[in-house]
Design an enzyme around this catalytic site. Structure first.
Site, PDB file in Angstrom:
ATOM      1  N   LYS A 242      -6.916   3.255  -3.354  1.00 15.89           N
ATOM      2  CA  LYS A 242      -7.324   3.261  -1.943  1.00 15.89           C
ATOM      3  C   LYS A 242      -7.575   4.694  -1.520  1.00 15.89           C
ATOM      4  O   LYS A 242      -6.824   5.602  -1.878  1.00 15.89           O
ATOM      5  CB  LYS A 242      -6.221   2.613  -1.108  1.00 15.89           C
ATOM      6  CG  LYS A 242      -6.433   2.603   0.397  1.00 15.89           C
ATOM      7  CD  LYS A 242      -5.268   1.884   1.081  1.00 15.89           C
ATOM      8  CE  LYS A 242      -5.334   2.002   2.598  1.00 15.89           C
ATOM      9  NZ  LYS A 242      -4.176   1.329   3.255  1.00 15.89           N
TER      10      LYS A 242
ATOM     11  N   LYS B  44     -10.326   0.247  -2.454  1.00 19.21           N
ATOM     12  CA  LYS B  44     -10.234   0.007  -1.022  1.00 19.21           C
ATOM     13  C   LYS B  44     -10.520   1.295  -0.254  1.00 19.21           C
ATOM     14  O   LYS B  44      -9.668   2.172  -0.144  1.00 19.21           O
ATOM     15  CB  LYS B  44      -8.830  -0.515  -0.654  1.00 19.21           C
ATOM     16  CG  LYS B  44      -8.631  -0.746   0.848  1.00 19.21           C
ATOM     17  CD  LYS B  44      -7.229  -1.265   1.126  1.00 19.21           C
ATOM     18  CE  LYS B  44      -6.954  -1.358   2.625  1.00 19.21           C
ATOM     19  NZ  LYS B  44      -5.582  -1.879   2.929  1.00 19.21           N
TER      20      LYS B  44
ATOM     21  N   ASP C  84       0.864  -1.180   0.000  1.00 17.60           N
ATOM     22  CA  ASP C  84       0.000   0.000   0.000  1.00 17.60           C
ATOM     23  C   ASP C  84       0.899   1.227   0.000  1.00 17.60           C
ATOM     24  O   ASP C  84       1.528   1.543   1.013  1.00 17.60           O
ATOM     25  CB  ASP C  84      -0.902   0.011   1.235  1.00 17.60           C
ATOM     26  CG  ASP C  84      -1.977  -1.068   1.208  1.00 17.60           C
ATOM     27  OD1 ASP C  84      -1.762  -2.103   0.540  1.00 17.60           O
ATOM     28  OD2 ASP C  84      -3.016  -0.878   1.857  1.00 17.60           O
TER      29      ASP C  84
END
Length: 322
Positions: free
Chosen positions: A222, A258, A159
């Protein structure tokens, strides 16, 4: 005014051409249709009122559990805490073997080795917030070294955070090049690109950042680090879902989404699942394509699951506190 069909045709004809210069990237990103902020807010609010019952709700609770990236990102994290979190991800409800595992455990790079050992053979993914999380303010070579180390230690998902300063200053090619470099450093690991939408100010910027990340090779986009407010919201997630839908229509490549930060209850998670179903359809209703970045959400999902199966809420000591 350039239409979405025209812009996506440009992407389909060649991603390298779109990213050949900062001017070309700017022309593409600013040529995307603007987001109707009022319309996005209203649609998200309307979908958030939908309710599901009985078997559909039981299915949704289990799906949400399977989508959770169980996360600990604190300076006080210890190997013991990470091992306990991994045990919970593998077997969220120790008394009910029918309860599915979580999607992943997400930790700082320094804890990847500990988590990899604890998750070995479980099928639960291991994510690491490499690239100078949460600010992203470190030299690129440092961020790439951190990514490579996390993957070497066992992370199969990274991430990363984008440089919001570069993005907001219009230095799109710099952001693109950094994502491309991190993607290469990931090797076979999947890359989730954190936009930090709470700092992007407008829905138009959220759409542009989503497209920029996907053009650069993101496997997931995300919303947030969870360290900035506001974090995930339904309208922002709606804008991102529309972006991945349109990107797949243009390129044939599917990208996951996400939302992370502030999603704490089963009721909230079901709102997001309804949003996914109504915006992009069943293809994204799978942990491979939609995740929740959360720490406390899993506890409420487990309590609601117990309520559905037994008719009563579990006691306060039934679930662990994260």
């Amino acid at each position: 005014m350039r239409t979405l069909a025209g812009m996506t045709a440009t992407v389909a004809s060649g991603l390298d051409e779109v990213a050949r210069s900062n001017a070309a990237l700017r022309a593409f990103l600013h040529g995307l249709p603007g987001v109707d902020q009022v319309g996005a807010d209203q649609r998200a609010a309307m979908l958030g009122t939908r309710s599901i019952k009985t078997t559909a709700k039981a299915w949704a609770l289990d799906l949400a559990i399977r989508m959770v990236d169980l996360t600990t990102l604190e300076g006080a994290d210890t190997p013991g805490k990470v091992r306990a979190l991994c045990a919970k991800a593998r077997r969220p409800d120790p008394e009910d073997p029918s309860c599915p595992p979580a999607a992943a455990v997400c930790v700082y790079p320094a804890m990847v080795g500990v988590a990899a050992e604890a998750l070995d053979g479980s099928g639960v993914h291991l994510a690491s917030v490499a690239t100078a999380f949460p600010s992203g303010q470190a030299p690129l070579d440092v961020r790439l070294a951190e990514t490579e180390a996390a993957v070497r230690d066992g992370a199969d998902e990274i991430d990363m955070v984008i440089s919001r300063g570069a993005f907001l200053a219009g230095r799109y090619l710099d952001v693109y090049s950094e994502i491309v470099a991190v993607k290469q450093a990931c090797g076979d690991a999947h890359l989730k690109v954190i936009l930090e939408t709470g700092e992007l100010a407008t829905y138009d910027n959220v759409r542009r950042a989503s497209w920029l990340a996907m053009i650069a090779g993101a496997d997931f986009i995300k919303t947030s680090t969870g360290k900035v407010s506001p974090a995930a919201t339904l309208p922002v997630t709606l804008v991102m879902l529309e972006a991945v839908r349109d990107f797949r229509a243009a390129t044939g490549r599917q990208v996951g989404v996400k939302p992370a930060g502030g999603i704490r209850t089963a009721k909230d998670s079901i709102k997001y699942l309804v949003l996914v179903n109504e915006t992009v359809g069943e293809d994204w209703l799978h942990p491979d394509w939609f995740r929740f970045g959360a720490s406390s959400l899993l506890n409420d999902l487990l309590m609601q699951r117990t309520k559905m199966s037994t008719g009563r809420y579990s006691g306060p000591n039934y679930v662990t506190l994260d």
